[in-house]
Design a protein around this motif. Sequence first.
Motif, PDB file in Angstrom:
ATOM      1  N   UNK A  17     -27.380   0.739   6.442  1.00 26.72           N
ATOM      2  CA  UNK A  17     -28.475   0.904   5.490  1.00 26.72           C
ATOM      3  C   UNK A  17     -29.830   0.954   6.165  1.00 26.72           C
ATOM      4  N   UNK A  18     -30.033   0.125   7.180  1.00 29.04           N
ATOM      5  CA  UNK A  18     -31.297   0.147   7.908  1.00 29.04           C
ATOM      6  C   UNK A  18     -31.448   1.433   8.723  1.00 29.04           C
TER       7      UNK A  18
ATOM      8  N   UNK B 233     -39.884   1.755   2.976  1.00 27.40           N
ATOM      9  CA  UNK B 233     -38.939   2.860   3.124  1.00 27.40           C
ATOM     10  C   UNK B 233     -37.737   2.443   3.963  1.00 27.40           C
ATOM     11  N   UNK B 234     -37.920   1.438   4.831  1.00 26.71           N
ATOM     12  CA  UNK B 234     -36.820   0.983   5.673  1.00 26.71           C
ATOM     13  C   UNK B 234     -35.669   0.425   4.834  1.00 26.71           C
TER      14      UNK B 234
ATOM     15  N   UNK C 206     -23.284   2.037  -0.146  1.00 24.23           N
ATOM     16  CA  UNK C 206     -23.881   1.742   1.153  1.00 24.23           C
ATOM     17  C   UNK C 206     -23.414   0.378   1.663  1.00 24.23           C
ATOM     18  N   UNK C 207     -23.313  -0.596   0.775  1.00 27.88           N
ATOM     19  CA  UNK C 207     -22.786  -1.899   1.193  1.00 27.88           C
ATOM     20  C   UNK C 207     -21.301  -1.786   1.566  1.00 27.88           C
TER      21      UNK C 207
ATOM     22  N   UNK D 267     -24.422   7.186   6.819  1.00 31.58           N
ATOM     23  CA  UNK D 267     -25.445   6.644   5.917  1.00 31.58           C
ATOM     24  C   UNK D 267     -26.181   7.737   5.144  1.00 31.58           C
ATOM     25  N   UNK D 268     -26.495   8.838   5.828  1.00 33.34           N
ATOM     26  CA  UNK D 268     -27.171   9.950   5.149  1.00 33.34           C
ATOM     27  C   UNK D 268     -26.246  10.623   4.142  1.00 33.34           C
TER      28      UNK D 268
END
Length: 266
Positions: A60-61, A82-83, A96-97, A164-165
């Motif tokens: 996620x980061x 935004x991070x 995402x998790x 992630x993307x």
Amino acid sequence: MHLQIVPASAGLKWAKQGLRTFWRQPLAMTGLFFLFMTTVSLVSIVPFVGSALALIVLPGLTLGMMAATQTASQGKFPMPGVLFAAFKAGPHRKTMFHLGGLYAVIFLTVMLVSTLVDGGTFAKVYFGGAQMTPDVVTTDSFQTALWVSMLFYVPLSMMFWHSPALVHWYGMPAVKSLFFSFMACWRNLKAFTVYVMVWGVIFMLSAILALLITALMGNPQLMTAAFLPMALMVAGMFFTSMLFSVRDCFSTDVDDEQSAPPPSAD
């Protein structure tokens, strides 16, 4: 969304685009990477489960750094919030998790494999449970565990490079994103080989520059003071370049154009 095959020269282009975008907002991107590292460090000190939690938030980061790059490439100043874009309320937060959980499980499995080689010394050093001393790192068992871990970490990186993307912008399920990410890296292996080599040279040159600065100042004790800020900045540049590989390796359908990152410009 369609996987695309790019030439080997794309690896150099991604690095150049990352450098160019970083220097549009150098303070913001360096600060965001520092916040990235600080967040991971703070999460990792949670008793008993800190190391696993730090692994869970990493994808996620990483997406947050890509989102910051997208903002910077548009000539805007990326704000600290935004991070954490991947963790804000939205349809893909749970996925995402899920992706982070998969990363933690697979990474810890790699560390478990390394313990079969050296009894857990490498894993203890990696997670801060033991000191990295010359006597430890020069042992044959530690060196073998290091190379075994690197061997397994390469396909792990390939699976999570784009994922992630793919989850955040393309709405892809976690497991499916791992498959497509791995295939994108495999099908574009020449480009990613060039990309890794370019960044290897950049990191090496930054280390040499730090040595030269220390030598000119005539104080070897300043090596750490010179190298750490430079390493932080170069790492920020590297993370800034990741988005451009996603843009080139995946094309978007018309229906996806509002959510997905725009295609990379030559």
